[in-house]
Design an enzyme around this catalytic site. Structure first.
Site, PDB file in Angstrom:
ATOM      1  CG  HIS A 181      -1.676  -1.027   1.400  1.00 19.15           C
ATOM      2  ND1 HIS A 181      -1.433  -2.076   2.308  1.00 19.15           N
ATOM      3  CD2 HIS A 181      -2.841  -1.258   1.492  1.00 19.15           C
ATOM      4  CE1 HIS A 181      -2.403  -2.814   2.485  1.00 19.15           C
ATOM      5  NE2 HIS A 181      -3.306  -2.420   2.180  1.00 19.15           N
ATOM      6  CG  ASP A 230       1.789  -0.858   3.374  1.00 18.98           C
ATOM      7  OD1 ASP A 230       1.170  -0.589   4.317  1.00 18.98           O
ATOM      8  OD2 ASP A 230       1.370  -1.768   2.538  1.00 18.98           O
TER       9      ASP A 230
HETATM   10  C1  XUL Z   1      -7.229  -6.447   5.019  1.00 21.81           C
HETATM   11  C2  XUL Z   1      -6.524  -6.708   3.697  1.00 21.81           C
HETATM   12  C3  XUL Z   1      -6.105  -5.625   3.165  1.00 21.81           C
HETATM   13  C4  XUL Z   1      -5.829  -5.895   1.521  1.00 21.81           C
HETATM   14  C5  XUL Z   1      -4.950  -4.761   0.729  1.00 21.81           C
HETATM   15  O1  XUL Z   1      -8.216  -7.323   5.687  1.00 21.81           O
HETATM   16  O2  XUL Z   1      -6.733  -7.911   3.596  1.00 21.81           O
HETATM   17  O3  XUL Z   1      -4.602  -5.712   3.686  1.00 21.81           O
HETATM   18  O4  XUL Z   1      -5.135  -7.111   1.152  1.00 21.81           O
HETATM   19  O5  XUL Z   1      -5.685  -3.688   1.187  1.00 21.81           O
END
Ligand code: XUL
Ligand code: CO
Length: 442
Positions: free
Chosen positions: A107, A110
């Site tokens: 993300h 992150d």
């Molecule tokens: C949350 C989840 C996230 C997604 C990406 O439950 O799985 O980390 O994978 O946003």
């Protein structure tokens, strides 16, 4: 201020993780994941396309609702946000390379700390994108998918793309633009949408129809932007029924497929299925894989597992070989994942505080899944499971059954046939036999 990169080794004393086979006693070795082994015509590496999740592995601090973090990272100490991000990238690429994982996922927040000013945040994301590009070129590690975190910042407390306030929606768009740009620059094979807060806490204050329309509008807006700017990969939606919202619009595979069809988005998207999200939706992981595969939408996986006694998203590393053998059979049958890979969206437990634990967790996960691939191949080669399933439906392959399946019979015809054939013979579903058969290969 100039930033220093590539000077430190963070995982000292742990070298390259290699395949040593089932006889090995070395906890820092693979017992099943042999990246070059050919299974059903492809190497294990090509089949599984393992990815390391940046958030859990290099950011997650082990905090839970009852206490703050217990994981303290040596790459998370510099006072400057850019230097901290560069240090984290050093640690991340060292770990990913030592694990021999071909991909990673992240993300925006992150990779580098978020910032409320969209311009400053955009600059930060560009800064870390340049570092990632260098690291990818040096290591050969590739980006499986990128994504924007549209759920942590407090401005998204009422949703991001589904927020009732257009100004918040605009901020979501700004962040999506930055994350899509980074994904394109880094040659990402996919872009994920997980709508953590795209749902509601109460219907009393929610216009669900408008929120779903606005959600689709943002997806169309992103697809248009990404394609215009050269994105060649696949868009993924990751279903989850709830948490943090009471109800998330991307409830499960079937719901998402219906949503994409309703808003004319089906051709651009695939599903990124997460094991623990399936459990939360009251389904097995295999169920979600089958629904997606039957619709031609099984594209990528977030690997983890829940805990049978805890009804929340515990994101544990995969260990359940039965769960994976069943799912992998579905993946193998459709010829592999369509455009995605297997990302470890899983975290060490709060009390697993050694650096070594991060390695054990991934080694175990990769071995579980590699083993399930070998099992799935054996099941396919043996063939009885497929044969029994096909036989169960054989009555639709010829005669009146085939006419019916082709839409050639009317309700009156069924009435006549029912009288003609009399009471049908009992046909066993053979469930226990099939369970034994699966058990034999596991
Ligand atoms: C949350 C989840 C996230 C997604 C990406 O439950 O799985 O980390 O994978 O946003
Ligand atoms: Co996930």
């Amino acid at each position: 201020m100039s930033v220093i990169i590539g000077q430190k080794e963070y995982f000292k004393g742990i070298g390259q993780i290699k395949f040593e086979g089932v006889e090995s006693d070395n906890p820092f070795a693979f017992r099943y994941y042999d990246e070059n082994r050919i299974v059903a015509g492809k190497s294990m590496k090509e089949h599984l396309r393992f990815a390391i999740a940046y958030w859990h592995s290099f950011c997650g601090d082990g905090a839970d609702p009852f206490g703050p973090g217990t994981h303290h990272y040596p790459w998370d100490v510099a006072s400057d946000a850019r230097q901290r991000a560069a240090d984290k990238a050093d640690a991340a690429f060292e770990f990913i390379t030592k694990m021999g994982a071909p991909y990673y996922c992240f993300h925006d927040v992150d990779a580098i700390d978020g910032h409320n000013d969209p311009k400053e945040f955009g600059d930060r994301v560009k800064f870390i994108t340049d570092i990632f590009a260098k690291k990818q070129a040096e290591s050969g590690v590739k980006l499986l998918w990128g994504t924007a975190n549209l759920f942590s910042n407090e401005r998204y407390m009422n949703g991001a793309s589904t927020n009732p306030n257009f100004e918040v929606v605009a901020h979501a768009g700004a962040q999506l633009k930055g994350a899509i740009d980074a994904t394109i620059t880094l040659g990402g094979e996919g872009y994920v949408f997980w709508g953590g807060r795209e749902g509601y806490m109460s219907l009393l204050n929610t216009d669900m129809k408008r929120e779903r329309e606005n959600f689709a509008r943002m997806l169309h807006t992103c697809v248009e932007y990404a394609r215009r700017n050269g994105f060649k990969g696949k868009f993924f939606i990751e279903p989850k029924p709830c948490e943090p919202t009471k109800h998330q619009y991307d409830y499960d595979a079937a719901t998402v497929i219906g949503f994409l069809r309703e808003f004319d988005l089906l051709s651009e998207f695939g599903l990124n299925l997460e094991v623990n999200h399936a459990t939360l939706a009251g389904h097995t992981f295999a169920h979600e894989c089958q629904v997606a595969s039957d619709a031609g939408m099984l594209a990528s996986i977030d690997a983890n597992r829940g805990d049978t006694q805890n009804g929340w998203d515990t994101d544990q590393f995969p260990t359940d070989i039965y769960e994976w053998a069943e799912a992998m059979s579905i993946i193998l049958k459709q010829g592999g994942l369509a455009g995605g890979g297997i990302n470890f969206d899983a975290k060490r437990r709060r009390n697993s505080t050694d650096m070594a634990d991060l390695f054990y967790a991934h080694i175990g996960g990769m071995d579980t899944i590699a083993r399930s691939l070998l099992i799935a191949e054996k099941i396919a080669k043996h063939g009885e499971m497929d044969r029994l399933k096909a036989e169960r439906y054989a009555s639709f392959n010829s005669g009146k059954g085939a006419d019916y399946a082709a839409g050639k019979l009317k309700l009156e015809d069924l009435y006549k046939i029912a009288i003609e054939v009399g009471e049908p013979a009992q046909i066993s579903g053979k469930q226990e036999y099939l369970e034994n058969l699966l058990g034999r290969f596991v």
